[in-house]
Scaffold this motif. Structure first.
Motif, PDB file in Angstrom:
ATOM      1  N   VAL A  34      29.147  63.738  43.080  1.00 45.04           N
ATOM      2  CA  VAL A  34      28.003  64.443  43.670  1.00 45.04           C
ATOM      3  C   VAL A  34      28.603  65.352  44.746  1.00 45.04           C
ATOM      4  O   VAL A  34      29.553  64.969  45.421  1.00 45.04           O
ATOM      5  CB  VAL A  34      27.019  63.424  44.296  1.00 45.04           C
ATOM      6  N   VAL A  35      28.076  66.553  44.891  1.00 41.38           N
ATOM      7  CA  VAL A  35      28.662  67.498  45.852  1.00 41.38           C
ATOM      8  C   VAL A  35      27.738  67.662  47.061  1.00 41.38           C
ATOM      9  O   VAL A  35      26.522  67.800  46.905  1.00 41.38           O
ATOM     10  CB  VAL A  35      28.910  68.865  45.174  1.00 41.38           C
ATOM     11  N   GLY A  36      28.331  67.657  48.272  1.00 38.47           N
ATOM     12  CA  GLY A  36      27.581  67.965  49.490  1.00 38.47           C
ATOM     13  C   GLY A  36      27.267  66.733  50.317  1.00 38.47           C
ATOM     14  O   GLY A  36      26.608  65.806  49.838  1.00 38.47           O
ATOM     15  N   LEU A  37      27.725  66.747  51.582  1.00 35.89           N
ATOM     16  CA  LEU A  37      27.490  65.609  52.483  1.00 35.89           C
ATOM     17  C   LEU A  37      26.003  65.281  52.595  1.00 35.89           C
ATOM     18  O   LEU A  37      25.619  64.119  52.731  1.00 35.89           O
ATOM     19  CB  LEU A  37      28.067  65.930  53.875  1.00 35.89           C
ATOM     20  N   GLU A  38      25.165  66.329  52.500  1.00 39.53           N
ATOM     21  CA  GLU A  38      23.711  66.114  52.636  1.00 39.53           C
ATOM     22  C   GLU A  38      23.175  65.178  51.541  1.00 39.53           C
ATOM     23  O   GLU A  38      22.096  64.613  51.674  1.00 39.53           O
ATOM     24  CB  GLU A  38      22.958  67.455  52.628  1.00 39.53           C
ATOM     25  N   GLN A  51      31.693  56.437  41.560  1.00 43.71           N
ATOM     26  CA  GLN A  51      30.800  57.379  42.245  1.00 43.71           C
ATOM     27  C   GLN A  51      31.495  57.938  43.485  1.00 43.71           C
ATOM     28  O   GLN A  51      31.867  57.202  44.394  1.00 43.71           O
ATOM     29  CB  GLN A  51      29.501  56.673  42.659  1.00 43.71           C
ATOM     30  N   LEU A  52      31.689  59.253  43.474  1.00 42.16           N
ATOM     31  CA  LEU A  52      32.310  59.930  44.616  1.00 42.16           C
ATOM     32  C   LEU A  52      31.355  60.984  45.153  1.00 42.16           C
ATOM     33  O   LEU A  52      30.425  61.413  44.460  1.00 42.16           O
ATOM     34  CB  LEU A  52      33.609  60.627  44.190  1.00 42.16           C
ATOM     35  N   LEU A  53      31.634  61.439  46.357  1.00 39.01           N
ATOM     36  CA  LEU A  53      30.918  62.585  46.905  1.00 39.01           C
ATOM     37  C   LEU A  53      31.963  63.536  47.477  1.00 39.01           C
ATOM     38  O   LEU A  53      32.843  63.118  48.237  1.00 39.01           O
ATOM     39  CB  LEU A  53      29.941  62.146  47.992  1.00 39.01           C
ATOM     40  N   GLU A  54      31.867  64.792  47.068  1.00 36.23           N
ATOM     41  CA  GLU A  54      32.798  65.799  47.575  1.00 36.23           C
ATOM     42  C   GLU A  54      32.144  66.515  48.749  1.00 36.23           C
ATOM     43  O   GLU A  54      31.009  66.990  48.640  1.00 36.23           O
ATOM     44  CB  GLU A  54      33.130  66.802  46.459  1.00 36.23           C
ATOM     45  N   ILE A  55      32.868  66.570  49.861  1.00 35.73           N
ATOM     46  CA  ILE A  55      32.344  67.296  51.030  1.00 35.73           C
ATOM     47  C   ILE A  55      33.041  68.654  51.053  1.00 35.73           C
ATOM     48  O   ILE A  55      34.259  68.710  51.124  1.00 35.73           O
ATOM     49  CB  ILE A  55      32.667  66.539  52.340  1.00 35.73           C
ATOM     50  N   SER A  56      32.269  69.717  51.006  1.00 33.94           N
ATOM     51  CA  SER A  56      32.944  71.022  50.974  1.00 33.94           C
ATOM     52  C   SER A  56      33.494  71.311  52.376  1.00 33.94           C
ATOM     53  O   SER A  56      32.946  70.875  53.373  1.00 33.94           O
ATOM     54  CB  SER A  56      31.988  72.114  50.523  1.00 33.94           C
ATOM     55  N   GLU A  57      34.617  72.042  52.438  1.00 42.97           N
ATOM     56  CA  GLU A  57      35.291  72.287  53.716  1.00 42.97           C
ATOM     57  C   GLU A  57      34.751  73.512  54.434  1.00 42.97           C
ATOM     58  O   GLU A  57      35.157  73.813  55.543  1.00 42.97           O
ATOM     59  CB  GLU A  57      36.791  72.452  53.492  1.00 42.97           C
ATOM     60  N   ASN A  81      37.035  64.822  56.703  1.00 43.11           N
ATOM     61  CA  ASN A  81      36.742  64.106  55.460  1.00 43.11           C
ATOM     62  C   ASN A  81      36.514  65.083  54.313  1.00 43.11           C
ATOM     63  O   ASN A  81      35.862  66.119  54.478  1.00 43.11           O
ATOM     64  CB  ASN A  81      35.497  63.231  55.651  1.00 43.11           C
ATOM     65  N   LEU A  82      37.055  64.751  53.153  1.00 47.15           N
ATOM     66  CA  LEU A  82      36.924  65.608  51.964  1.00 47.15           C
ATOM     67  C   LEU A  82      36.187  64.902  50.836  1.00 47.15           C
ATOM     68  O   LEU A  82      35.464  65.533  50.066  1.00 47.15           O
ATOM     69  CB  LEU A  82      38.318  66.030  51.475  1.00 47.15           C
ATOM     70  N   TRP A  83      36.389  63.607  50.716  1.00 45.60           N
ATOM     71  CA  TRP A  83      35.770  62.827  49.641  1.00 45.60           C
ATOM     72  C   TRP A  83      35.259  61.515  50.207  1.00 45.60           C
ATOM     73  O   TRP A  83      35.945  60.880  50.998  1.00 45.60           O
ATOM     74  CB  TRP A  83      36.798  62.500  48.538  1.00 45.60           C
ATOM     75  N   VAL A 104      48.782  62.442  42.472  1.00 45.64           N
ATOM     76  CA  VAL A 104      47.543  62.719  41.717  1.00 45.64           C
ATOM     77  C   VAL A 104      46.621  63.488  42.663  1.00 45.64           C
ATOM     78  O   VAL A 104      46.886  63.571  43.858  1.00 45.64           O
ATOM     79  CB  VAL A 104      46.840  61.417  41.232  1.00 45.64           C
ATOM     80  N   SER A 105      45.528  64.040  42.142  1.00 46.13           N
ATOM     81  CA  SER A 105      44.609  64.784  42.995  1.00 46.13           C
ATOM     82  C   SER A 105      43.931  63.818  43.981  1.00 46.13           C
ATOM     83  O   SER A 105      43.837  62.618  43.703  1.00 46.13           O
ATOM     84  CB  SER A 105      43.558  65.479  42.130  1.00 46.13           C
ATOM     85  N   PRO A 106      43.445  64.345  45.129  1.00 43.47           N
ATOM     86  CA  PRO A 106      42.818  63.441  46.111  1.00 43.47           C
ATOM     87  C   PRO A 106      41.661  62.646  45.523  1.00 43.47           C
ATOM     88  O   PRO A 106      41.476  61.468  45.852  1.00 43.47           O
ATOM     89  CB  PRO A 106      42.314  64.389  47.207  1.00 43.47           C
ATOM     90  N   GLU A 107      40.881  63.263  44.621  1.00 38.69           N
ATOM     91  CA  GLU A 107      39.729  62.518  44.093  1.00 38.69           C
ATOM     92  C   GLU A 107      40.172  61.386  43.163  1.00 38.69           C
ATOM     93  O   GLU A 107      39.574  60.309  43.132  1.00 38.69           O
ATOM     94  CB  GLU A 107      38.708  63.449  43.408  1.00 38.69           C
TER      95      GLU A 107
END
Ligand SMILES: NC(=O)c1ccc[n+]([C@@H]2O[C@H](COP(=O)([O-])OP(=O)(O)OC[C@H]3O[C@@H](n4cnc5c(N)ncnc54)[C@H](OP(=O)(O)O)[C@@H]3O)[C@@H](O)[C@H]2O)c1
Length: 345
Positions: A316-320, A338-344, A44-46, A126-129
């Protein structure tokens, strides 16, 4: 930092009532699962944080409710790591209802959840986000609600509630593109001002500090042709219905304030206004347009490319931080999807 081979996950710890609290979720780490036949392993990325997902934490969803201890469910976009699903290969970017976790196992085809979509390839133009944020279910609701259900026509007046949210910000811009005069209703002065400055809405109302009825009288002196409603607030619906024009349309898209409580909108709603105006109220279910998603995605992508539609994403960045990100859509802190980016890493 994730240890190699670790799957960080948020599980449902208890069923939220009234508000979203971090305490309703439990952070855990386990090993990365392996896909069986007909399944794929997705990194998962977003995550897309949608008010609707809180419905699945409630026991009232009966067999569809997420069990206590189950992973929190979410629309997500990710990259296939391993696939035993025909037509999907490692490296493919996909979307589906995966979950608040680094890695999810998914199968193609129908799933038991009532709002499920099959495993889908993400549009790559388009970009994934943007693909999950603007061209995802949010954008599909905005597009089909405005174009198909409301049948928006140039010169009409369009009012949208939670106008600065994921669906509202896209619906309002689609209406502008079709030549309508667009008024947004939102919860806050800053969001109201940004709708006019950043999205070029023709007017906006802060329902918290302004009287919606008198502001509508000033902004829509001829009345309202279309009301695209995403939050079912009786005070706003009543004010708009009172000003609905002949053959006006009301798109019923969502009821965010009621998803966390047993309470339902029960104040008198001025629906009898529909009789004399020959108005129409119609519910919207974006997933019922699944076969036409490519048409809507192509239209949205074309408008983005030509600069007529601005993707409005709030990341918002980070699964946490997933519970905090979900909290934002129930406190109105978000501006855009509202999205959340999960860093890889
Ligand atoms: N029918 C469908 O197929 C479909 C598809 C997608 C989404 N939806 C629905 O459309 C709605 C919008 O979804 P979204 O993802 O775009 O969310 P969103 O509008 O980005 O976020 C929710 C917004 O609701 C408002 N809100 C939250 N709690 C509230 C409360 N207690 N009282 C009043 N307003 C409150 C806030 O905006 P303001 O304070 O600015 O109003 C908040 O920003 C949701 O109800 C969702 O379930 C339906």
């Amino acid at each position: 930092m994730t240890s190699p081979g670790t799957n960080r996950r948020w599980l449902l710890a208890n069923r939220p009532v009234g508000s979203v609290s971090v305490d309703s979720f439990q952070w855990t780490e386990s090993s990365i699962p392996s896909p069986g036949e007909g399944q794929a392993l997705v990194r998962n990325l977003w995550l897309s944080l949608d008010p609707t997902q809180i419905l699945f934490t409630s026991e009232s969803m009966e067999q569809f409710a997420i069990p206590i201890g189950g992973v929190m469910r979410s629309l997500a976009a990710g990259r296939i790591v391993e696939s035993k699903v025909s037509g999907f290969a490692p490296g493919d970017l996909v979307q589906g209802f995966f979950g608040w976790e680094d890695y999810s196992i998914t199968g193609a085809g129908p799933s038991p959840m009532p709002d499920d979509l099959p495993l889908l390839k993400l549009p790559t133009y388009v970009s994934p986000e943007v693909a999950i944020g603007t061209l995802g279910v949010t954008g599909m609701a905005a597009y089909f609600g405005t174009v198909d259900i409301a049948r928006a026509k140039s010169g009409e007046t369009f009012v949208v509630s939670s106008a600065s949210g994921g669906v509202g910000s896209v619906a309002g811009q689609i209406a502008k593109i079709h030549g309508l005069r667009v008024i947004g209703v939102t919860g806050g002065k800053e969001k109201r001002d940004r709708l006019i400055e950043e999205l070029q809405f023709d007017g906006a109302i802060d329902r918290n500090s302004e009287d919606v009825g008198s502001k509508l009288d000033a902004l829509c002196p001829e009345g309202v042709d279309i009301f695209f409603d995403t939050n079912s607030l009786p005070s706003v619906i009543n004010a708009v219905l009172k000003r609905l024009r002949h053959l006006g349309r009301v798109v019923l898209c969502g009821a965010t304030p009621y998803y966390l409580s047993k309470e339902r909108p029960n104040e008198y709603v001025n629906y009898t206004a529909l009789i004399m105006k020959r108005g129409r109220m119609e519910g919207l279910l974006a997933r019922e347009y699944f076969d036409r998603f490519p048409e809507a995605q192509a239209a949205l992508a074309g408008w983005i490319k030509s600069g007529r539609l601005k993707p409005v994403l709030d990341t918002v960045v980070g699964l946490e931080n997933a519970p905090l990100a979900l909290q934002r859509v129930f406190t109105g802190a978000n501006f855009g999807k509202q999205l959340l980016e999960i860093s890889e890493s």
